[in-house]
Design an enzyme around this catalytic site. Structure first.
Site, PDB file in Angstrom:
ATOM      1  N   SER A 130      -2.320 -10.210   5.954  1.00 30.60           N
ATOM      2  CA  SER A 130      -3.301  -9.799   6.966  1.00 30.60           C
ATOM      3  C   SER A 130      -4.395  -8.910   6.365  1.00 30.60           C
ATOM      4  O   SER A 130      -5.559  -8.983   6.797  1.00 30.60           O
ATOM      5  CB  SER A 130      -2.624  -9.114   8.151  1.00 30.60           C
ATOM      6  N   ASN A 131      -4.053  -8.096   5.379  1.00 27.87           N
ATOM      7  CA  ASN A 131      -5.118  -7.310   4.723  1.00 27.87           C
ATOM      8  C   ASN A 131      -6.071  -8.219   3.969  1.00 27.87           C
ATOM      9  O   ASN A 131      -7.292  -8.003   3.986  1.00 27.87           O
ATOM     10  CB  ASN A 131      -4.505  -6.259   3.796  1.00 27.87           C
TER      11      ASN A 131
ATOM     12  N   MET B 160       4.060  -6.972  -3.875  1.00 28.06           N
ATOM     13  CA  MET B 160       5.304  -6.203  -3.920  1.00 28.06           C
ATOM     14  C   MET B 160       5.874  -6.066  -5.331  1.00 28.06           C
ATOM     15  O   MET B 160       7.075  -6.159  -5.539  1.00 28.06           O
ATOM     16  CB  MET B 160       6.350  -6.851  -2.991  1.00 28.06           C
ATOM     17  N   ARG B 161       4.992  -5.856  -6.298  1.00 27.90           N
ATOM     18  CA  ARG B 161       5.461  -5.624  -7.669  1.00 27.90           C
ATOM     19  C   ARG B 161       4.675  -4.476  -8.291  1.00 27.90           C
ATOM     20  O   ARG B 161       3.471  -4.336  -8.034  1.00 27.90           O
ATOM     21  CB  ARG B 161       5.197  -6.871  -8.539  1.00 27.90           C
TER      22      ARG B 161
ATOM     23  N   LEU C  49       2.728  -2.922 -11.353  1.00 26.86           N
ATOM     24  CA  LEU C  49       1.991  -3.484 -12.491  1.00 26.86           C
ATOM     25  C   LEU C  49       2.398  -2.753 -13.767  1.00 26.86           C
ATOM     26  O   LEU C  49       2.651  -1.551 -13.755  1.00 26.86           O
ATOM     27  CB  LEU C  49       0.484  -3.337 -12.256  1.00 26.86           C
TER      28      LEU C  49
ATOM     29  N   HIS D 163      -1.725   1.337   1.010  1.00 22.52           N
ATOM     30  CA  HIS D 163      -0.341   1.718   1.308  1.00 22.52           C
ATOM     31  C   HIS D 163      -0.293   2.310   2.715  1.00 22.52           C
ATOM     32  O   HIS D 163      -1.141   3.123   3.071  1.00 22.52           O
ATOM     33  CB  HIS D 163       0.156   2.744   0.276  1.00 22.52           C
TER      34      HIS D 163
HETATM   35  C1  GRF Z   1       0.665  -3.553   4.455  1.00 21.92           C
HETATM   36  O1  GRF Z   1       1.265  -2.670   5.355  1.00 21.92           O
HETATM   37  C2  GRF Z   1       0.206  -2.824   3.219  1.00 21.92           C
HETATM   38  O2  GRF Z   1      -0.196  -1.531   3.465  1.00 21.92           O
HETATM   39  C3  GRF Z   1       1.452  -2.825   2.368  1.00 21.92           C
HETATM   40  O3  GRF Z   1       2.051  -4.071   2.604  1.00 21.92           O
HETATM   41  C4  GRF Z   1       1.666  -4.561   3.888  1.00 21.92           C
HETATM   42  C5  GRF Z   1       1.045  -5.900   3.665  1.00 21.92           C
HETATM   43  O4  GRF Z   1       0.711  -6.540   4.877  1.00 21.92           O
HETATM   44  N1  GRF Z   1       1.122  -2.579   0.985  1.00 21.92           N
HETATM   45  P1  GRF Z   1      -0.233  -7.817   4.833  1.00 21.92           P
HETATM   46  O5  GRF Z   1       0.469  -8.829   3.904  1.00 21.92           O
HETATM   47  O6  GRF Z   1      -1.564  -7.413   4.301  1.00 21.92           O
HETATM   48  O7  GRF Z   1      -0.279  -8.322   6.240  1.00 21.92           O
END
Ligand code: GRF
Length: 200
Positions: free
Chosen positions: A13-14, A89-90, A92, A108
């Site tokens: 979503s971001n 989710m890793r 670097l 974050h």
């Molecule tokens: C978000 O809450 C971001 O802050 C964190 O992981 C989540 C990712 O959400 N690092 P999306 O995949 O962007 O929807």
């Protein structure tokens, strides 16, 4: 035109918010490539649907340095100026961070340095803070560390659940990540110690 590389592992979503702001001209860049360490990440499918270049680079079985050499090759080949971690989710590797020094941003879902790591919104709720929020920061080789570019706070309400608080924080994530990216791309800052301050 500056070129963005998006790294994601999940929902995306971001990334979608960034893509919308790129399309609207609010971020002075184009998305050069969207890379995921998970071939089945929904965010990767969204990027494909938008017609953006995508690369699935599964991370299973590789040590961090070896994987990151491949990752760098993908980003280098796409001539990426700025890397945006969007639910990536890793951690670097130090080698990657050195190669892309001050050219990697992360979002974050907490007001760092509080609540780094997984389930930040649940950590905040359990701790009982009254203000939660999100942070955009430059990435170094440590977890959720690195100089802070932008933060936004949200009130924690008495009736909040992890879901309701996360949703309110996410709306702010979508808003400030693009603002921070645009600011960094325009070079309107300097870094003094840990402080990212206006260059003017
Ligand atoms: C978000 O809450 C971001 O802050 C964190 O992981 C989540 C990712 O959400 N690092 P999306 O995949 O962007 O929807």
């Amino acid at each position: 035109m500056k070129r963005l590389g998006i790294l994601l592992s999940g929902r995306g979503s971001n990334f979608e918010a960034i893509a919308a702001n790129v399309a609207a001209g609010r971020i002075p860049a184009e998305i050069a490539v969207v890379v995921s360490n998970r071939a089945g990440a929904p965010g990767l499918a969204i990027a494909r649907d938008k017609g953006l270049p995508t690369v699935a680079l599964p991370s299973g079985g590789f040590d961090r340095e070896t994987y990151d050499v491949q990752l760098r090759a993908v980003l280098d080949e796409a001539h990426v100026d700025l890397v945006c971690l969007a639910g990536y989710m890793r951690l670097l590797s130090a080698g990657f961070v050195r190669a892309y020094e001050r050219r990697v941003l992360n979002i974050h879902p907490s007001l760092l340095p509080a609540f780094p790591g997984l389930d930040a919104q649940a950590q905040a709720l359990e701790h009982g803070v009254k203000i939660a929020g999100c942070t955009v920061h430059f990435v170094d080789e440590y977890l959720d560390a690195g100089p802070i570019v932008m933060q936004a706070g949200v009130d924690v309400l008495d009736g909040d659940t992890v879901q309701s608080l996360s949703a309110r924080i996410l709306a702010e994530e979508h808003r400030i990540y693009s603002l921070a990216i645009a600011r960094v791309l325009r070079g309107q800052y300097k870094i003094d110690g840990r402080r990212v301050i206006s260059a003017f």
